[in-house]
Design a protein around this motif. Sequence first.
Motif, PDB file in Angstrom:
ATOM      1  N   THR A 101      -2.948  51.122   7.697  1.00  0.00           N
ATOM      2  CA  THR A 101      -1.919  51.628   6.790  1.00  0.00           C
ATOM      3  C   THR A 101      -2.008  51.031   5.390  1.00  0.00           C
ATOM      4  N   ARG A 102      -2.638  49.859   5.263  1.00  0.00           N
ATOM      5  CA  ARG A 102      -2.773  49.146   3.989  1.00  0.00           C
ATOM      6  C   ARG A 102      -1.435  48.727   3.397  1.00  0.00           C
ATOM      7  N   GLN A 103      -0.409  48.770   4.177  1.00  0.00           N
ATOM      8  CA  GLN A 103       0.924  48.340   3.770  1.00  0.00           C
ATOM      9  C   GLN A 103       1.734  48.133   5.039  1.00  0.00           C
ATOM     10  N   VAL A 104       2.917  47.546   4.876  1.00  0.00           N
ATOM     11  CA  VAL A 104       3.804  47.389   6.023  1.00  0.00           C
ATOM     12  C   VAL A 104       4.572  48.695   6.211  1.00  0.00           C
ATOM     13  N   PRO A 105       4.349  49.387   7.310  1.00  0.00           N
ATOM     14  CA  PRO A 105       5.109  50.624   7.522  1.00  0.00           C
ATOM     15  C   PRO A 105       6.609  50.342   7.581  1.00  0.00           C
ATOM     16  N   ALA A 106       7.389  51.302   7.121  1.00  0.00           N
ATOM     17  CA  ALA A 106       8.840  51.118   7.106  1.00  0.00           C
ATOM     18  C   ALA A 106       9.417  51.038   8.507  1.00  0.00           C
ATOM     19  N   GLU A 107       8.749  51.684   9.466  1.00  0.00           N
ATOM     20  CA  GLU A 107       9.273  51.710  10.830  1.00  0.00           C
ATOM     21  C   GLU A 107       8.216  51.191  11.800  1.00  0.00           C
ATOM     22  N   VAL A 108       8.431  49.988  12.301  1.00  0.00           N
ATOM     23  CA  VAL A 108       7.547  49.386  13.299  1.00  0.00           C
ATOM     24  C   VAL A 108       8.425  48.883  14.446  1.00  0.00           C
ATOM     25  N   PHE A 109       8.000  49.154  15.654  1.00  0.00           N
ATOM     26  CA  PHE A 109       8.762  48.797  16.842  1.00  0.00           C
ATOM     27  C   PHE A 109       7.846  48.081  17.828  1.00  0.00           C
ATOM     28  N   LYS A 110       8.397  47.117  18.558  1.00  0.00           N
ATOM     29  CA  LYS A 110       7.601  46.465  19.599  1.00  0.00           C
ATOM     30  C   LYS A 110       8.055  46.971  20.958  1.00  0.00           C
ATOM     31  N   ILE A 111       7.089  47.180  21.828  1.00  0.00           N
ATOM     32  CA  ILE A 111       7.333  47.676  23.173  1.00  0.00           C
ATOM     33  C   ILE A 111       6.885  46.592  24.146  1.00  0.00           C
ATOM     34  N   PRO A 112       7.748  46.130  25.025  1.00  0.00           N
ATOM     35  CA  PRO A 112       7.357  45.041  25.933  1.00  0.00           C
ATOM     36  C   PRO A 112       6.296  45.473  26.930  1.00  0.00           C
ATOM     37  N   LEU A 113       5.452  44.528  27.286  1.00  0.00           N
ATOM     38  CA  LEU A 113       4.461  44.727  28.339  1.00  0.00           C
ATOM     39  C   LEU A 113       4.950  44.057  29.614  1.00  0.00           C
ATOM     40  N   PRO A 114       4.538  44.554  30.752  1.00  0.00           N
ATOM     41  CA  PRO A 114       4.948  43.915  32.009  1.00  0.00           C
ATOM     42  C   PRO A 114       4.336  42.527  32.141  1.00  0.00           C
ATOM     43  N   GLU A 115       4.969  41.680  32.921  1.00  0.00           N
ATOM     44  CA  GLU A 115       4.483  40.320  33.150  1.00  0.00           C
ATOM     45  C   GLU A 115       3.330  40.360  34.148  1.00  0.00           C
ATOM     46  N   VAL A 116       2.120  40.502  33.627  1.00  0.00           N
ATOM     47  CA  VAL A 116       0.931  40.556  34.467  1.00  0.00           C
ATOM     48  C   VAL A 116      -0.132  39.663  33.853  1.00  0.00           C
ATOM     49  N   ASP A 117      -1.205  39.471  34.597  1.00  0.00           N
ATOM     50  CA  ASP A 117      -2.364  38.765  34.054  1.00  0.00           C
ATOM     51  C   ASP A 117      -2.781  39.419  32.752  1.00  0.00           C
ATOM     52  N   GLU A 118      -3.053  38.602  31.724  1.00  0.00           N
ATOM     53  CA  GLU A 118      -3.324  39.157  30.393  1.00  0.00           C
ATOM     54  C   GLU A 118      -4.570  40.034  30.335  1.00  0.00           C
ATOM     55  N   HIS A 119      -5.413  39.961  31.352  1.00  0.00           N
ATOM     56  CA  HIS A 119      -6.609  40.795  31.371  1.00  0.00           C
ATOM     57  C   HIS A 119      -6.485  41.991  32.321  1.00  0.00           C
ATOM     58  N   ALA A 120      -5.258  42.316  32.718  1.00  0.00           N
ATOM     59  CA  ALA A 120      -5.038  43.471  33.589  1.00  0.00           C
ATOM     60  C   ALA A 120      -5.041  44.727  32.727  1.00  0.00           C
ATOM     61  N   THR A 121      -6.236  45.170  32.371  1.00  0.00           N
ATOM     62  CA  THR A 121      -6.396  46.243  31.388  1.00  0.00           C
ATOM     63  C   THR A 121      -5.641  47.498  31.774  1.00  0.00           C
ATOM     64  N   MET A 122      -5.781  47.955  33.002  1.00  0.00           N
ATOM     65  CA  MET A 122      -5.183  49.228  33.376  1.00  0.00           C
ATOM     66  C   MET A 122      -3.654  49.160  33.380  1.00  0.00           C
ATOM     67  N   VAL A 123      -3.090  47.999  33.668  1.00  0.00           N
ATOM     68  CA  VAL A 123      -1.637  47.854  33.617  1.00  0.00           C
ATOM     69  C   VAL A 123      -1.156  47.974  32.171  1.00  0.00           C
ATOM     70  N   ILE A 124      -1.888  47.348  31.249  1.00  0.00           N
ATOM     71  CA  ILE A 124      -1.531  47.425  29.833  1.00  0.00           C
ATOM     72  C   ILE A 124      -1.698  48.852  29.321  1.00  0.00           C
ATOM     73  N   LEU A 125      -2.797  49.500  29.689  1.00  0.00           N
ATOM     74  CA  LEU A 125      -3.004  50.875  29.247  1.00  0.00           C
ATOM     75  C   LEU A 125      -1.941  51.809  29.822  1.00  0.00           C
ATOM     76  N   ALA A 126      -1.456  51.510  31.009  1.00  0.00           N
ATOM     77  CA  ALA A 126      -0.381  52.315  31.586  1.00  0.00           C
ATOM     78  C   ALA A 126       0.876  52.247  30.721  1.00  0.00           C
ATOM     79  N   ALA A 127       1.136  51.076  30.144  1.00  0.00           N
ATOM     80  CA  ALA A 127       2.292  50.931  29.251  1.00  0.00           C
ATOM     81  C   ALA A 127       2.093  51.747  27.970  1.00  0.00           C
ATOM     82  N   PHE A 128       0.870  51.741  27.437  1.00  0.00           N
ATOM     83  CA  PHE A 128       0.554  52.583  26.278  1.00  0.00           C
ATOM     84  C   PHE A 128       0.766  54.056  26.634  1.00  0.00           C
ATOM     85  N   ALA A 129       0.272  54.451  27.813  1.00  0.00           N
ATOM     86  CA  ALA A 129       0.379  55.843  28.238  1.00  0.00           C
ATOM     87  C   ALA A 129       1.839  56.264  28.388  1.00  0.00           C
TER      88      ALA A 129
END
Length: 285
Positions: A101-129
């Motif tokens: 974006t080359r700037q701070v967007p006016a609207e940014v939100f954080k979405i929590p991830l589940p408490e899992v092993d930090e390398h649990a790729t498919m669990v993290i991608l499921a949250a994105f999905a």
Amino acid sequence: MAIITLSTDIGTSDFIIGAFKGQLLSGGTSGSIIDITHQLSSTNFAEVAYICNNAFKYYPEDTIHIIITNLFEYAHRHFLIARFNNQYIICPDNGILTMITRQVPAEVFKIPLPEVDEHATMVILAAFAKAAGQLSKGRYPIQIGQKFTEFVERYPIRPTFGDDWIDGQIIFIDKFENVVVNISREEFEACRKGRLFAITFGRNYSSNQINKISENYSSVSKDEYLACFNSAGLLELSIRGGNMAGLFGLQGFKEENQHVQHILDSAPGGNKRNWFYQTIRIFFT
């Protein structure tokens, strides 16, 4: 119907991208899923920003862009959704958002991830999905996450300017070994002021020069050097029918190379990373 794009560093040689698309569809995502690329760099964020910026601008309003690169750089328990240029960006909190974006967007939100092993790729991608699916059904980011301002910020490297020179950096080398430099036509002309110029490259500045800007590849003869401003509006160097980068040893991003420009990047908590980009210098006379 929503459009969802995927830009990742995951590649296509294993099951992950196929599985991720399955997660999107199984979660009830309403819309078309479009691959931009799965060959993003995991370290060269300037290249990632170049690719994403110049693809995203051709998509309609409310397109949902999912970006996955260097997913595990920080052990965050959240990811980001931003509203920018009337589109949505879903990405890790690792600095790639502001690189694009080359700037701070006016609207940014954080979405929590589940408490899992930090390398649990498919669990993290499921949250994105899941987040993409909710956006595709018309939900707003504020209904999915919470407003957030303390995310990682990084910004693209910029050219440096003197009275009679510009130093630009190589940010992308395509499969034909054409070289893209972070100098726009506007920056070039503003510094040029109608003067003659020499675009220098490689180890021997005195002999490796280009002294004109061409409109396209057909403007020069075979094996001739060429400089033009590409469809992204940035300076591109090439050899018609040849490999510019390979012939002259031109390289883009390197993590540890003391012979190219040293850029210092800051992250929260005082962490520092060294970014190195090879320089292309233009002289004006």
